[in-house]
Design a protein around this motif. Structure first.
Motif, mmCIF file in Angstrom:
data_model
loop_
_atom_site.group_PDB
_atom_site.id
_atom_site.type_symbol
_atom_site.label_atom_id
_atom_site.label_comp_id
_atom_site.label_asym_id
_atom_site.label_seq_id
_atom_site.Cartn_x
_atom_site.Cartn_y
_atom_site.Cartn_z
ATOM 1 N N ASN A 54 29.245 47.250 29.079
ATOM 2 C CA ASN A 54 30.595 46.665 29.013
ATOM 3 C C ASN A 54 31.709 47.698 29.094
ATOM 4 O O ASN A 54 32.650 47.688 28.300
ATOM 5 N N ILE A 55 31.590 48.595 30.076
ATOM 6 C CA ILE A 55 32.681 49.522 30.347
ATOM 7 C C ILE A 55 33.790 48.697 30.993
ATOM 8 O O ILE A 55 33.617 48.143 32.075
ATOM 9 N N ARG A 56 34.912 48.581 30.322
ATOM 10 C CA ARG A 56 36.009 47.735 30.798
ATOM 11 C C ARG A 56 36.974 48.556 31.640
ATOM 12 O O ARG A 56 37.434 49.605 31.208
ATOM 13 N N VAL A 57 37.260 48.024 32.838
ATOM 14 C CA VAL A 57 38.119 48.743 33.780
ATOM 15 C C VAL A 57 39.029 47.736 34.477
ATOM 16 O O VAL A 57 38.602 46.633 34.820
ATOM 17 N N TYR A 58 40.271 48.123 34.672
ATOM 18 C CA TYR A 58 41.183 47.350 35.516
ATOM 19 C C TYR A 58 41.199 48.054 36.862
ATOM 20 O O TYR A 58 41.458 49.259 36.943
ATOM 21 N N ALA A 59 40.853 47.316 37.933
ATOM 22 C CA ALA A 59 40.720 47.962 39.242
ATOM 23 C C ALA A 59 41.213 47.038 40.354
ATOM 24 O O ALA A 59 41.570 45.889 40.108
ATOM 25 N N HIS A 60 41.202 47.560 41.571
ATOM 26 C CA HIS A 60 41.786 46.864 42.727
ATOM 27 C C HIS A 60 40.757 46.708 43.840
ATOM 28 O O HIS A 60 40.863 47.339 44.889
ATOM 29 N N HIS A 61 39.760 45.865 43.602
ATOM 30 C CA HIS A 61 38.715 45.617 44.588
ATOM 31 C C HIS A 61 38.821 44.182 45.098
ATOM 32 O O HIS A 61 39.245 43.291 44.378
ATOM 33 N N GLY A 62 38.394 43.971 46.337
ATOM 34 C CA GLY A 62 38.338 42.619 46.879
ATOM 35 C C GLY A 62 38.648 42.572 48.354
ATOM 36 O O GLY A 62 39.222 43.513 48.915
ATOM 37 N N CYS A 63 38.250 41.487 48.967
ATOM 38 C CA CYS A 63 38.472 41.299 50.406
ATOM 39 C C CYS A 63 39.863 40.742 50.712
ATOM 40 O O CYS A 63 40.377 40.931 51.805
ATOM 41 N N LEU A 64 40.446 40.056 49.743
ATOM 42 C CA LEU A 64 41.775 39.482 49.944
ATOM 43 C C LEU A 64 42.848 40.530 49.658
ATOM 44 O O LEU A 64 42.732 41.284 48.679
ATOM 45 N N PRO A 65 43.897 40.587 50.493
ATOM 46 C CA PRO A 65 44.949 41.592 50.266
ATOM 47 C C PRO A 65 45.552 41.531 48.867
ATOM 48 O O PRO A 65 45.816 42.575 48.255
ATOM 49 N N GLU A 66 45.747 40.325 48.335
ATOM 50 C CA GLU A 66 46.354 40.208 47.006
ATOM 51 C C GLU A 66 45.447 40.768 45.905
ATOM 52 O O GLU A 66 45.929 41.226 44.871
ATOM 53 N N GLU A 67 44.129 40.759 46.121
ATOM 54 C CA GLU A 67 43.213 41.329 45.130
ATOM 55 C C GLU A 67 43.419 42.835 44.993
ATOM 56 O O GLU A 67 43.371 43.379 43.888
ATOM 57 N N THR A 68 43.637 43.500 46.117
ATOM 58 C CA THR A 68 43.820 44.950 46.066
ATOM 59 C C THR A 68 45.215 45.329 45.595
ATOM 60 O O THR A 68 45.422 46.431 45.094
ATOM 61 N N ILE A 69 46.172 44.419 45.725
ATOM 62 C CA ILE A 69 47.527 44.687 45.246
ATOM 63 C C ILE A 69 47.632 44.406 43.747
ATOM 64 O O ILE A 69 48.095 45.249 42.975
ATOM 65 N N ILE A 70 47.198 43.220 43.339
ATOM 66 C CA ILE A 70 47.337 42.786 41.945
ATOM 67 C C ILE A 70 46.300 43.434 41.042
ATOM 68 O O ILE A 70 46.604 43.859 39.938
ATOM 69 N N GLY A 71 45.045 43.484 41.505
ATOM 70 C CA GLY A 71 43.957 44.012 40.696
ATOM 71 C C GLY A 71 43.435 42.985 39.714
ATOM 72 O O GLY A 71 44.000 41.899 39.575
ATOM 73 N N SER A 72 42.357 43.320 39.047
ATOM 74 C CA SER A 72 41.784 42.430 38.037
ATOM 75 C C SER A 72 40.861 43.219 37.108
ATOM 76 O O SER A 72 40.652 44.414 37.279
ATOM 77 N N ASP A 73 40.328 42.506 36.124
ATOM 78 C CA ASP A 73 39.460 43.121 35.123
ATOM 79 C C ASP A 73 38.011 43.124 35.592
ATOM 80 O O ASP A 73 37.536 42.162 36.208
ATOM 81 N N TYR A 74 37.316 44.199 35.257
ATOM 82 C CA TYR A 74 35.908 44.371 35.614
ATOM 83 C C TYR A 74 35.132 44.865 34.402
ATOM 84 O O TYR A 74 35.687 45.519 33.524
ATOM 85 N N LEU A 75 33.840 44.553 34.392
ATOM 86 C CA LEU A 75 32.911 45.110 33.418
ATOM 87 C C LEU A 75 31.805 45.807 34.193
ATOM 88 O O LEU A 75 31.300 45.269 35.179
ATOM 89 N N VAL A 76 31.414 46.982 33.724
ATOM 90 C CA VAL A 76 30.334 47.728 34.372
ATOM 91 C C VAL A 76 29.303 48.075 33.310
ATOM 92 O O VAL A 76 29.643 48.548 32.217
#
Length: 120
Positions: A8-30
């Motif tokens: 549960n390494i928590r990271v806010y990052a900018h991944h995704g195929c949609l342009p808004e995903e890379t602009i806005i970003g979202s929460d991830y767990l690794v």
């Protein structure tokens, strides 16, 4: 042989195929699961004989900063760094989860799991 889990390494990052995903970003767990020979560390009680959790966390955070279209791509980069930087790791599994993915439904998360063994 032993296992080390960093979960549960928590990271806010900018991944995704949609342009808004890379602009806005979202929460991830690794999650990272490693297989390594931990016998020496269990006897020596010395950090140099094991996998440093701080190093794992650093690798994950650095690779998650680099935008990717696919979770598979960022997961592979994390695995590659683990094997190139931590010689005692024999096997590794990395799970990358995107929290609340924008897929038009009530989905908690999507997860990609990659496993790899050290090449002899």
């Amino acid at each position: 042989m032993g296992k080390i889990k960093v979960e549960n390494i928590r990271v806010y990052a900018h991944h995704g195929c949609l342009p808004e995903e890379t602009i806005i970003g979202s929460d991830y767990l690794v999650d990272v699961l490693l297989n390594a020979n931990l016998k020496k560390a269990s006897n020596s009680d010395d950090l140099v004989d094991t996998v440093d959790y701080v190093h794992i966390n650093q690798i994950v955070k650095e690779e998650m900063k680099v935008p990717s279209k696919l979770l598979e791509h960022v997961g592979k980069r994390i695995l590659s760094r683990i094997f190139s930087e931590i010689s005692i790791v024999k096997k590794a599994e990395v799970s990358v989860s995107k929290i609340n993915p924008p897929i038009g439904g009530d989905v908690e998360k999507v997860t990609v799991v990659l496993k790899e063994k050290r090449k002899a």
